[in-house]
Design a protein around this motif. Structure first.
Motif, PDB file in Angstrom:
ATOM      1  N   UNK A  59       0.832  -1.076  -0.007  1.00 29.48           N
ATOM      2  CA  UNK A  59       0.013   0.216   0.036  1.00 29.48           C
ATOM      3  C   UNK A  59       0.880   1.214  -0.034  1.00 29.48           C
ATOM      4  N   UNK A  60       1.789   1.477   0.662  1.00 31.21           N
ATOM      5  CA  UNK A  60       2.773   2.455   0.855  1.00 31.21           C
ATOM      6  C   UNK A  60       3.480   2.625  -0.442  1.00 31.21           C
ATOM      7  N   UNK A  61       4.066   1.464  -1.043  1.00 28.95           N
ATOM      8  CA  UNK A  61       4.730   1.613  -2.427  1.00 28.95           C
ATOM      9  C   UNK A  61       3.678   2.090  -3.346  1.00 28.95           C
ATOM     10  N   UNK A  62       2.611   1.643  -3.485  1.00 24.86           N
ATOM     11  CA  UNK A  62       1.643   1.940  -4.411  1.00 24.86           C
ATOM     12  C   UNK A  62       1.216   3.242  -4.237  1.00 24.86           C
ATOM     13  N   UNK A  63       1.073   3.971  -3.035  1.00 23.71           N
ATOM     14  CA  UNK A  63       0.846   5.375  -2.734  1.00 23.71           C
ATOM     15  C   UNK A  63       1.957   6.422  -3.501  1.00 23.71           C
ATOM     16  N   UNK A  64       3.158   5.957  -3.035  1.00 20.10           N
ATOM     17  CA  UNK A  64       4.410   6.661  -3.455  1.00 20.10           C
ATOM     18  C   UNK A  64       4.355   6.571  -5.204  1.00 20.10           C
ATOM     19  N   UNK A  68       3.707   9.923  -8.063  1.00 25.45           N
ATOM     20  CA  UNK A  68       4.448  10.439  -9.303  1.00 25.45           C
ATOM     21  C   UNK A  68       6.061   9.903  -9.004  1.00 25.45           C
ATOM     22  N   UNK A  69       6.404   9.505  -7.839  1.00 24.37           N
ATOM     23  CA  UNK A  69       7.766   9.019  -7.660  1.00 24.37           C
ATOM     24  C   UNK A  69       7.930   7.882  -8.616  1.00 24.37           C
ATOM     25  N   UNK A  70       9.189   8.040  -9.492  1.00 19.71           N
ATOM     26  CA  UNK A  70       9.685   7.090 -10.620  1.00 19.71           C
ATOM     27  C   UNK A  70       9.642   5.672  -9.866  1.00 19.71           C
ATOM     28  N   UNK A  71       9.290   4.722 -10.619  1.00 21.30           N
ATOM     29  CA  UNK A  71       9.276   3.382 -10.282  1.00 21.30           C
ATOM     30  C   UNK A  71      10.752   2.758  -9.545  1.00 21.30           C
ATOM     31  N   UNK A  92      20.472  10.688 -11.548  1.00 22.54           N
ATOM     32  CA  UNK A  92      19.287  10.424 -12.370  1.00 22.54           C
ATOM     33  C   UNK A  92      18.969   9.139 -12.719  1.00 22.54           C
ATOM     34  N   UNK A  93      17.879   8.701 -13.228  1.00 17.53           N
ATOM     35  CA  UNK A  93      17.486   7.427 -13.343  1.00 17.53           C
ATOM     36  C   UNK A  93      18.105   7.164 -14.918  1.00 17.53           C
ATOM     37  N   UNK A  94      19.006   6.057 -15.069  1.00 22.60           N
ATOM     38  CA  UNK A  94      19.365   5.841 -16.599  1.00 22.60           C
ATOM     39  C   UNK A  94      18.168   5.363 -17.409  1.00 22.60           C
ATOM     40  N   UNK A  95      18.729   5.869 -18.642  1.00 20.37           N
ATOM     41  CA  UNK A  95      17.495   5.977 -19.721  1.00 20.37           C
ATOM     42  C   UNK A  95      17.845   5.000 -20.845  1.00 20.37           C
ATOM     43  N   UNK A  96      16.724   4.560 -21.542  1.00 17.46           N
ATOM     44  CA  UNK A  96      17.359   3.540 -22.833  1.00 17.46           C
ATOM     45  C   UNK A  96      17.978   4.546 -23.871  1.00 17.46           C
ATOM     46  N   UNK A  97      17.747   5.722 -24.031  1.00 11.57           N
ATOM     47  CA  UNK A  97      18.362   6.601 -25.041  1.00 11.57           C
ATOM     48  C   UNK A  97      19.913   6.644 -24.513  1.00 11.57           C
ATOM     49  N   UNK A 206      10.555  14.004 -13.752  1.00 14.51           N
ATOM     50  CA  UNK A 206      11.697  14.805 -13.422  1.00 14.51           C
ATOM     51  C   UNK A 206      11.631  15.858 -12.201  1.00 14.51           C
ATOM     52  N   UNK A 207      10.379  16.006 -11.802  1.00 12.62           N
ATOM     53  CA  UNK A 207      10.424  16.732 -10.396  1.00 12.62           C
ATOM     54  C   UNK A 207      11.101  16.050  -9.267  1.00 12.62           C
ATOM     55  N   UNK A 208      11.218  14.638  -9.375  1.00 16.22           N
ATOM     56  CA  UNK A 208      11.769  13.851  -8.333  1.00 16.22           C
ATOM     57  C   UNK A 208      13.238  13.524  -8.378  1.00 16.22           C
ATOM     58  N   UNK A 209      13.826  13.995  -9.754  1.00 18.30           N
ATOM     59  CA  UNK A 209      15.422  13.465  -9.847  1.00 18.30           C
ATOM     60  C   UNK A 209      16.086  14.878  -9.522  1.00 18.30           C
TER      61      UNK A 209
END
Length: 284
Positions: A59-64, A68-71, A92-97, A206-209
């Motif tokens: 429930x806590x993780x789902x709420x996060x 908007x918190x990135x997975x 930063x979260x590594x991205x496929x690009x 991006x607001x969370x990074x």
């Protein structure tokens, strides 16, 4: 509540994949080695009852996630080039690009080795290393490299060092403002510096990074231009005297490439090519 019922509800709130990964993370935390990190386990265990602790964590993780918190920050890792990299809100979260940027670096490493003898290692400097995903991947994909990862953030470097240790990547990390702490003439400089302009409409995640790693002045180009200036200032004379070459591989939005190329050409760089978000230059 049974697993299948929890998933049915959660899928309506955050989507199927996110719901499954959140529940897997919950089960990993509670059941540890008794529960494999494989989505197929959810099918096999769909009739299992979730305990009170599991329901509370899920429930806590789902709420996060709904906030908007990135997975990736919820799970604590992100896959990059087939490997899992630890991430938190210091990087930063590594991205496929960015995997395409890595592939440009790896291709250049091979060309350099082929041109001057396979026994000699190639010196690669990763500026703004963050989680260390590029630096570690270069070292792991090609043993004939000497890799140095630089970042101004001590917190980011702590994450990068942990990733290198866990993955067995031989990378040296230093805290540095751009290339300040790099003296030896490199063969390749790769940089995924902040290049987002604050006026852009962008993904709300991006607001969370870390903002330090995202935004730059001058339409997002300030740090990229400064890096090019610093490279030329530090090594151009040595490059000319020794008839060496420095390849500079940058990540930037495609809408910025033309401006970067124009600036680079006016500062003694040659433009080589673009691929996706990557842009390759040469100082020689």
């Amino acid at each position: 509540m049974k697993i299948r019922y929890w998933l049915k509800t959660a899928r309506c709130e955050v989507g199927g994949l996110d719901a499954e990964l959140i529940l897997l993370e919950t089960l990993r935390r509670v059941r540890k080695e008794k529960f494999l990190l494989d989505r197929s386990e959810l099918v096999k265990s769909s009739e299992d009852e979730l305990g009170l602790t599991e329901l509370k964590i899920a429930k806590s993780l789902l709420k996060q996630r709904k906030s908007g918190l990135p997975l990736a920050y919820i799970l604590g890792y992100k896959e990059f080039y087939g490997r899992k990299f630890k991430v938190n809100q210091d990087v930063l979260i590594p991205r496929p690009e960015t995997e395409e940027v890595l592939e440009v670096v790896l291709a250049r490493v091979q060309k350099i080795r082929s041109g001057r003898g396979l026994a000699k290692s190639v010196k690669v400097v990763d500026v703004g290393t963050g989680s260390g995903c590029i630096a570690c991947s270069v070292a792991l994909e090609n043993a004939h490299t000497e890799v140095l990862g630089l970042d101004i953030s001590a917190e980011a470097l702590a994450v990068a060092k942990q990733n290198a240790e866990e993955l067995g990547a031989e990378v040296e990390f230093r805290q540095s403002d751009l290339i300040e702490q790099c003296e030896a003439l490199p063969d390749i400089i790769v940089a995924n510096l902040p290049y987002v302009d604050k006026s852009w409409s962008w993904n709300l995640d991006l607001d969370f990074e870390p903002q330090l790693a995202l935004y730059a002045e001058d339409k997002g180009l300030a740090l990229i231009k400064l890096l090019l200036d610093k490279i030329k200032e530090k090594w151009y004379n040595e490059v000319i005297e020794t008839k060496s070459r420095i390849f500079v591989i940058l990540e930037a939005d495609t809408c910025q490439h033309e401006a970067i190329i124009k600036y680079a050409k006016s500062n003694k760089y040659k433009f080589l090519k673009t691929r996706g978000l990557s842009l390759e230059l040469e100082l020689s």
